[in-house]
Design an enzyme around this catalytic site. Structure first.
Site, PDB file in Angstrom:
ATOM      1  N   ARG A 178      -1.384   0.260  -8.047  1.00 21.34           N
ATOM      2  CA  ARG A 178      -0.729   0.522  -6.673  1.00 21.34           C
ATOM      3  C   ARG A 178      -1.884   0.966  -5.837  1.00 21.34           C
ATOM      4  NH1 ARG A 178       2.323  -2.027  -8.729  1.00 21.34           N
ATOM      5  NH2 ARG A 178       4.439  -1.706  -9.416  1.00 21.34           N
ATOM      6  N   SER A 230      10.051   3.686  -5.315  1.00 27.08           N
ATOM      7  CA  SER A 230       9.966   4.613  -6.373  1.00 27.08           C
ATOM      8  C   SER A 230       8.954   5.874  -5.415  1.00 27.08           C
ATOM      9  CB  SER A 230       9.120   3.954  -7.307  1.00 27.08           C
ATOM     10  OG  SER A 230       9.548   3.366  -7.944  1.00 27.08           O
ATOM     11  N   GLU A 307       3.945   8.066  -4.561  1.00 22.56           N
ATOM     12  CA  GLU A 307       3.643   6.625  -4.280  1.00 22.56           C
ATOM     13  C   GLU A 307       4.068   6.168  -2.854  1.00 22.56           C
ATOM     14  OE1 GLU A 307       4.640   3.595  -7.400  1.00 22.56           O
ATOM     15  OE2 GLU A 307       5.114   2.275  -5.781  1.00 22.56           O
TER      16      GLU A 307
HETATM   17  C1  LIG Z   1      14.471  -0.816  -2.827  1.00 19.71           C
HETATM   18  C2  LIG Z   1      12.929  -0.877  -3.037  1.00 19.71           C
HETATM   19  C3  LIG Z   1      12.304  -1.337  -3.907  1.00 19.71           C
HETATM   20  C4  LIG Z   1      10.769  -1.381  -4.191  1.00 19.71           C
HETATM   21  N1  LIG Z   1      10.127  -1.950  -5.294  1.00 19.71           N
HETATM   22  C5  LIG Z   1       9.022  -2.059  -5.386  1.00 19.71           C
HETATM   23  C6  LIG Z   1       8.337  -2.602  -6.693  1.00 19.71           C
HETATM   24  O1  LIG Z   1       8.860  -3.224  -7.434  1.00 19.71           O
HETATM   25  N2  LIG Z   1       6.972  -2.713  -6.633  1.00 19.71           N
HETATM   26  C7  LIG Z   1       6.385  -2.182  -5.710  1.00 19.71           C
HETATM   27  O2  LIG Z   1       5.051  -2.254  -5.658  1.00 19.71           O
HETATM   28  N3  LIG Z   1       6.862  -1.567  -4.399  1.00 19.71           N
HETATM   29  C8  LIG Z   1       8.199  -1.612  -4.344  1.00 19.71           C
HETATM   30  N4  LIG Z   1       8.574  -0.897  -3.369  1.00 19.71           N
HETATM   31  C9  LIG Z   1       7.987  -0.314  -2.286  1.00 19.71           C
HETATM   32  C10 LIG Z   1       7.536  -1.174  -1.068  1.00 19.71           C
HETATM   33  O3  LIG Z   1       8.383  -2.311  -0.854  1.00 19.71           O
HETATM   34  C11 LIG Z   1       5.986  -1.755  -1.236  1.00 19.71           C
HETATM   35  O4  LIG Z   1       5.193  -0.644  -1.308  1.00 19.71           O
HETATM   36  C12 LIG Z   1       5.522  -2.782   0.090  1.00 19.71           C
HETATM   37  O5  LIG Z   1       4.418  -3.501  -0.520  1.00 19.71           O
HETATM   38  C13 LIG Z   1       5.384  -1.909   1.267  1.00 19.71           C
HETATM   39  O6  LIG Z   1       5.126  -3.008   2.094  1.00 19.71           O
HETATM   40  P1  LIG Z   1       5.694  -2.778   3.946  1.00 19.71           P
HETATM   41  O7  LIG Z   1       5.139  -3.941   4.491  1.00 19.71           O
HETATM   42  O8  LIG Z   1       6.791  -2.239   4.120  1.00 19.71           O
HETATM   43  O9  LIG Z   1       4.338  -1.490   3.914  1.00 19.71           O
HETATM   44  P2  LIG Z   1       4.718  -0.313   4.877  1.00 19.71           P
HETATM   45  O10 LIG Z   1       5.755   0.600   4.152  1.00 19.71           O
HETATM   46  O11 LIG Z   1       5.122  -0.732   6.233  1.00 19.71           O
HETATM   47  O12 LIG Z   1       3.353   0.645   4.848  1.00 19.71           O
HETATM   48  C14 LIG Z   1       2.962   1.014   3.611  1.00 19.71           C
HETATM   49  C15 LIG Z   1       1.102   1.105   3.794  1.00 19.71           C
HETATM   50  O13 LIG Z   1       0.597   0.099   4.014  1.00 19.71           O
HETATM   51  C16 LIG Z   1      -0.233  -0.199   5.107  1.00 19.71           C
HETATM   52  N5  LIG Z   1      -0.039  -1.577   5.587  1.00 19.71           N
HETATM   53  C17 LIG Z   1       1.225  -2.240   6.227  1.00 19.71           C
HETATM   54  N6  LIG Z   1       0.886  -3.356   6.496  1.00 19.71           N
HETATM   55  C18 LIG Z   1      -0.507  -3.612   6.451  1.00 19.71           C
HETATM   56  C19 LIG Z   1      -1.423  -4.582   6.839  1.00 19.71           C
HETATM   57  N7  LIG Z   1      -0.889  -5.728   7.298  1.00 19.71           N
HETATM   58  N8  LIG Z   1      -2.561  -4.399   6.528  1.00 19.71           N
HETATM   59  C20 LIG Z   1      -2.941  -3.441   5.868  1.00 19.71           C
HETATM   60  N9  LIG Z   1      -2.452  -2.187   5.705  1.00 19.71           N
HETATM   61  C21 LIG Z   1      -1.106  -2.387   5.895  1.00 19.71           C
HETATM   62  C22 LIG Z   1       0.351   0.979   6.123  1.00 19.71           C
HETATM   63  O14 LIG Z   1      -0.410   1.324   7.169  1.00 19.71           O
HETATM   64  C23 LIG Z   1       1.066   2.057   5.136  1.00 19.71           C
HETATM   65  O15 LIG Z   1      -0.316   2.758   4.969  1.00 19.71           O
HETATM   66  C24 LIG Z   1      10.103  -0.986  -3.289  1.00 19.71           C
HETATM   67  C25 LIG Z   1      10.722  -0.436  -1.911  1.00 19.71           C
HETATM   68  C26 LIG Z   1      12.127  -0.485  -1.752  1.00 19.71           C
HETATM   69  C27 LIG Z   1      12.833   0.086  -0.659  1.00 19.71           C
END
Ligand SMILES: Cc1cc2nc3c(=O)[nH]c(=O)nc-3n(C[C@H](O)[C@H](O)[C@H](O)COP(=O)(O)OP(=O)(O)OC[C@H]3O[C@@H](n4cnc5c(N)ncnc54)[C@H](O)[C@@H]3O)c2cc1C
Length: 314
Positions: A178, A230, A307
């Site tokens: 992560r 999480s 996380e």
């Molecule tokens: C119901 C649910 C289930 C989930 N299950 C999982 C799972 O099984 N495994 C898992 O790993 N995660 C899980 N997550 C967490 C989440 O989905 C991940 O962390 C996901 O990768 C976040 O992506 P995002 O685009 O929404 O990032 P955001 O939440 O928008 O941003 C997170 C971070 O990434 C940075 N970021 C965003 N876009 C970029 C980019 N283009 N370049 C560089 N940095 C960037 C942001 O600045 C921030 O610091 C879950 C979440 C939910 C709500």
């Protein structure tokens, strides 16, 4: 106070096709539906405009944050004092060249996973149903079932904080559980190229259905139930022979499952997921996470690490 509004018109003149909105509630940009306002919000700029936009913001010394789908964020009720750029698109941008697949950072990770199954371009099935974008997934090395997105990444186009585009390799990104270097540098994933392990398409289709069913059974659907996945990272194994231990197990054993603060409570099927009701505030979620952490510290003398990213003042 930074003169965001004054500079907004200058940015708009430079990039007439951008929609720049003022004073936008960030609750509309996160799956937890929490977060106060930001002074300027730019929704899904075209990938070929993003480097120039970052350069322009830098030149004007405007602080900014790039987010994806907001699925790993809890943003303060007081909001954020910076320009927020949402790089997230409902339209997948994926190109295949032989065994290599290049995908925009703004593409939804589950769209990418689904299309690799449909086009039989290799095994990314473990990313099935993970919310968020490819860019956010790479920044946090998203994954499930012991596998993560960094495993099969070959290279990525990154925008550094000066707005310059660089191609970096998997090693440059320093992936760990992560984690990637991008979490520290704040550099932005414009696109990424993968080489996925080959797998029988029929097996991948079955695996995708199995994982979707597993997620329906074990996780809340964020479209209906506000959450950010999480809250705490799983606990590192203390020896090579030991497997990583689920934070949810420690939380359950520490009696966290029935904890509530204001409108925030734990998901009944998962002690490591906080969900919000109508009255939930970001501060409620922060306080509940503090209580969960304290309970595990007391029972196991173990410090859990968050996380979910809490941004702004708490
Ligand atoms: C119901 C649910 C289930 C989930 N299950 C999982 C799972 O099984 N495994 C898992 O790993 N995660 C899980 N997550 C967490 C989440 O989905 C991940 O962390 C996901 O990768 C976040 O992506 P995002 O685009 O929404 O990032 P955001 O939440 O928008 O941003 C997170 C971070 O990434 C940075 N970021 C965003 N876009 C970029 C980019 N283009 N370049 C560089 N940095 C960037 C942001 O600045 C921030 O610091 C879950 C979440 C939910 C709500």
């Amino acid at each position: 106070m930074f003169p965001f509004m004054k500079l907004a018109s200058e940015i708009q003149t430079l990039f007439p096709e951008l929609t720049i909105r003022e004073n936008v509630a960030l609750s509309e940009a996160t799956t937890f539906r929490l977060g106060g306002p930001c002074p300027l919000f730019i929704d899904n700029p075209a990938a070929d405009q993003l480097p120039a936009l970052i350069k322009a913001l830098n030149q004007k010394e405007m602080p900014f944050l790039v987010i994806g789908q907001g699925s790993n964020l809890v943003i303060s009720d007081n909001g954020l004092d910076c320009v927020v750029i949402r790089f997230c698109s409902d339209t997948p941008d994926i190109k295949t060249d032989g065994s290599r697949i290049t995908v925009s950072g703004s593409t939804l990770l589950d769209d990418f996973a689904r299309i690799t199954v449909e086009q039989a371009t290799g095994d990314l099935s473990y990313c099935t149903g993970i919310p968020g974008t490819v860019g956010g997934g790479i920044a946090g090395n998203a994954g499930a079932f012991g596998r993560q997105i960094g495993d099969h990444l070959v290279s990525a186009e990154i925008i550094n904080l000066d707005g310059d585009v660089q191609t970096v390799t998997r090693d440059d990104l320093e992936f760990a559980y992560r984690h990637s270097k991008l979490k520290e540098t704040g550099e932005i994933v414009l696109s990424a190229t993968f080489e996925l392990p080959p797998e029988d398409p029929a097996i991948l289709r079955t695996e995708r259905e199995r994982i979707l069913e597993f997620r329906r059974e074990h996780h809340p659907d964020w479209h209906e139930t506000p959450c950010a996945g999480s809250v705490f990272r799983n606990v590192e194994a203390s020896s090579a022979a030991e497997r990583r231990k689920a934070a949810g197990w420690f939380l359950e054993e520490a009696g966290a499952k029935n904890m509530t603060v204001g409108g925030a409570r734990l998901y009944e099927k998962h002690a490591n997921i906080i969900i919000g009701g109508e009255t939930c505030t970001a501060q409620d979620v922060w306080q509940l996470s503090e209580q969960m952490k304290a309970a595990v510290q007391k029972k196991f003398d173990l410090e859990l690490t968050r996380e979910v990213r809490f941004l702004g003042s708490f």
